[in-house]
Design a protein around this motif. Structure first.
Motif, PDB file in Angstrom:
ATOM      1  N   ILE A  48      22.830   9.332 -49.352  1.00  0.00           N
ATOM      2  CA  ILE A  48      22.973   9.851 -48.168  1.00  0.00           C
ATOM      3  C   ILE A  48      21.995  10.128 -47.038  1.00  0.00           C
ATOM      4  CG2 ILE A  48      24.053  12.167 -47.149  1.00  0.00           C
ATOM      5  CD1 ILE A  48      25.051  12.731 -50.015  1.00  0.00           C
ATOM      6  N   ALA A  49      22.372   9.658 -45.908  1.00  0.00           N
ATOM      7  CA  ALA A  49      21.532   9.676 -44.736  1.00  0.00           C
ATOM      8  C   ALA A  49      21.549  10.780 -43.833  1.00  0.00           C
ATOM      9  CB  ALA A  49      21.414   8.568 -43.751  1.00  0.00           C
ATOM     10  N   LYS A  50      22.945  11.126 -43.925  1.00  0.00           N
ATOM     11  CA  LYS A  50      23.303  12.447 -42.833  1.00  0.00           C
ATOM     12  C   LYS A  50      24.857  12.671 -43.256  1.00  0.00           C
ATOM     13  CE  LYS A  50      24.397  11.437 -38.343  1.00  0.00           C
ATOM     14  NZ  LYS A  50      24.083  10.954 -37.115  1.00  0.00           N
ATOM     15  N   ILE A  51      24.823  13.987 -43.312  1.00  0.00           N
ATOM     16  CA  ILE A  51      26.243  14.788 -43.162  1.00  0.00           C
ATOM     17  C   ILE A  51      26.312  15.701 -42.026  1.00  0.00           C
ATOM     18  CG2 ILE A  51      27.738  16.253 -44.504  1.00  0.00           C
ATOM     19  CD1 ILE A  51      26.399  15.498 -47.142  1.00  0.00           C
ATOM     20  N   ALA A  52      27.098  14.977 -41.003  1.00  0.00           N
ATOM     21  CA  ALA A  52      27.369  15.714 -39.949  1.00  0.00           C
ATOM     22  C   ALA A  52      28.805  16.495 -39.954  1.00  0.00           C
ATOM     23  CB  ALA A  52      27.530  14.846 -38.630  1.00  0.00           C
ATOM     24  N   VAL A  53      28.548  18.122 -39.754  1.00  0.00           N
ATOM     25  CA  VAL A  53      29.845  18.824 -39.739  1.00  0.00           C
ATOM     26  C   VAL A  53      29.869  19.241 -38.335  1.00  0.00           C
ATOM     27  CG1 VAL A  53      31.274  20.618 -40.779  1.00  0.00           C
ATOM     28  CG2 VAL A  53      29.718  19.095 -42.230  1.00  0.00           C
ATOM     29  N   THR A  54      30.885  19.389 -37.643  1.00  0.00           N
ATOM     30  CA  THR A  54      31.202  20.042 -36.321  1.00  0.00           C
ATOM     31  C   THR A  54      32.416  21.032 -36.426  1.00  0.00           C
ATOM     32  OG1 THR A  54      30.437  17.895 -35.228  1.00  0.00           O
ATOM     33  CG2 THR A  54      31.872  19.472 -33.901  1.00  0.00           C
ATOM     34  N   ILE A 102      27.996  10.404 -42.778  1.00  0.00           N
ATOM     35  CA  ILE A 102      29.222  11.119 -43.098  1.00  0.00           C
ATOM     36  C   ILE A 102      29.667  12.050 -41.700  1.00  0.00           C
ATOM     37  CG2 ILE A 102      30.975  12.420 -44.308  1.00  0.00           C
ATOM     38  CD1 ILE A 102      29.936  11.210 -46.804  1.00  0.00           C
ATOM     39  N   ALA A 103      30.660  11.785 -40.853  1.00  0.00           N
ATOM     40  CA  ALA A 103      31.085  13.024 -39.900  1.00  0.00           C
ATOM     41  C   ALA A 103      32.523  13.558 -40.152  1.00  0.00           C
ATOM     42  CB  ALA A 103      30.729  12.290 -38.664  1.00  0.00           C
ATOM     43  N   VAL A 104      32.495  14.923 -40.207  1.00  0.00           N
ATOM     44  CA  VAL A 104      33.840  15.615 -40.081  1.00  0.00           C
ATOM     45  C   VAL A 104      33.816  16.457 -39.105  1.00  0.00           C
ATOM     46  CG1 VAL A 104      34.053  15.115 -42.607  1.00  0.00           C
ATOM     47  CG2 VAL A 104      33.102  17.242 -41.659  1.00  0.00           C
ATOM     48  N   LYS A 105      35.024  16.791 -38.669  1.00  0.00           N
ATOM     49  CA  LYS A 105      35.187  17.876 -37.641  1.00  0.00           C
ATOM     50  C   LYS A 105      36.326  18.772 -37.873  1.00  0.00           C
ATOM     51  CE  LYS A 105      35.225  16.289 -33.133  1.00  0.00           C
ATOM     52  NZ  LYS A 105      35.596  15.714 -31.895  1.00  0.00           N
ATOM     53  N   ILE A 106      35.965  20.111 -37.932  1.00  0.00           N
ATOM     54  CA  ILE A 106      36.775  20.849 -38.464  1.00  0.00           C
ATOM     55  C   ILE A 106      37.285  22.046 -37.582  1.00  0.00           C
ATOM     56  CG2 ILE A 106      36.127  20.724 -40.990  1.00  0.00           C
ATOM     57  CD1 ILE A 106      34.710  23.291 -40.676  1.00  0.00           C
TER      58      ILE A 106
END
Lengths: 212, 108
Positions: free
Chosen positions: B97-103, B62-66
């Motif tokens: 879940i393999a990865k939670i990417a928060v930018t 999952i990738a999110v950009k805030i």
């Protein structure tokens, strides 16, 4: 003082490809026009781009300072003012791009948390501009920001209002930048180097009632 | 691997509910994001979800950009977003879940 035709640092500002890539396909002039129009009609390609938002906020702050300088006393100095303003504009343009990823620590093995270099430069510029009579020109993060714990040196160029005590203002600015970095990053800061590269004239204060 | 991915717009909602998050940007690559945003506007369709979910052999990424609002520490908000996504995904126990990417792409 820096001459009107001499920016703080030489950059290849004709590199339109680079400019377009980091402002979501827009130029700094288009963003400036968008501000002039009061952000109408809304343009989602600008409003939904963090890089554009960082640049727009910097432009807004710069305009506030410019407005305060627009008095009859300093209109004669407009050429000189244009020089440092143009230099600041160039750096806003160049530094809004996202840049490198700066890790944020988290104990979970699945977490990949980062803050972009552009976001950090943006908040450092905003923090610096909030220090009275200081305008940030350039802001650079030197060191391997992607490596947790690596020593990082922050290098900031600024313009200061003529008549201010430069060492005292630099100390105030450094303290504010340290606090912002501590709030928003896990960076290990080795130093914050501040160079005052330009002076601008103090805005004229309106005459008091007794002087009228 | 799971047959059902968590809806991306619900992940968006969970992220936006975290105090300090004032914007959610498309986590897709820039060109894709610009085209999608322009198409959304041109066709007047509801904005596409900003969160990107990709199911790989190793599990769900999952990738999110805030954007972080004024008065909040970006590091803390970023960690809370990660934790909010983790809690949200507990509703989908079939997803590993393999990865939670928060930018954090903008502050203040």
């Amino acid at each position: 003082m820096t001459s009107p035709d001499e920016p703080f640092v030489a950059f290849d500002l004709d590199s339109s490809d680079r400019e377009l890539a980091h402002l979501a396909g827009h130029t700094i002039e288009e963003l400036s026009d968008y501000l002039d129009r009061g952000r109408t009609p809304p343009d989602p390609t600008i409003d939904d781009s963090p890089e554009c938002q960082i640049a727009l906020r910097s432009l807004q702050r710069l305009r506030t300072v410019q407005r305060s300088l627009l008095s009859s006393d300093i209109e004669r100095e407009s050429e000189r003012s244009d020089g440092w303003v143009r230099s600041v504009l160039q750096h806003i343009n160049l530094e809004a791009h996202s840049g490198r990823d700066i890790p944020i620590e988290h104990p979970s093995p699945t977490a990949r948390l980062v803050v972009t270099e552009g976001a950090v430069r943006g908040i450092l510029r905003a923090t610096g501009d909030e220090v009275s009579n200081i305008i940030i020109g350039r802001c650079r993060l030197d060191g391997d920001v992607s490596e947790p714990g690596a020593p990082i040196t922050i290098r900031v160029h600024a313009a200061i209002c003529q008549g201010e005590n430069i060492p005292a203002k630099a100390t105030e600015l450094r303290r504010a930048l340290y606090a912002a970095l501590d709030d928003h990053t896990d960076l290990s800061i080795a130093a914050i180097d501040i160079t005052i590269r330009d002076l601008y004239l103090r805005p004229a204060t309106p005459p008091s009632e007794s002087e009228k | 691997m799971s047959d059902v991915l968590p809806p991306a717009d619900l992940v968006d909602e969970a992220v936006l509910a975290v105090p300090g998050v004032d914007s959610l940007y498309s986590a897709a690559p820039l060109v894709t994001a610009v085209i999608t945003t322009a198409l959304d506007a041109l066709t007047s369709r509801p904005p596409s979800a900003s969160t990107v979910l990709v199911e790989e052999m190793s599990g769900l990424s999952i990738a999110v950009k805030i954007g972080v609002g004024e008065g909040y520490a970006a590091t803390e908000v970023c960690r809370q977003v990660h934790d909010a996504i983790t809690v949200h995904l507990r509703g989908y126990p079939e997803c590993e879940i393999a990865k939670i990417a928060v930018t954090v792409a903008r502050i203040g």
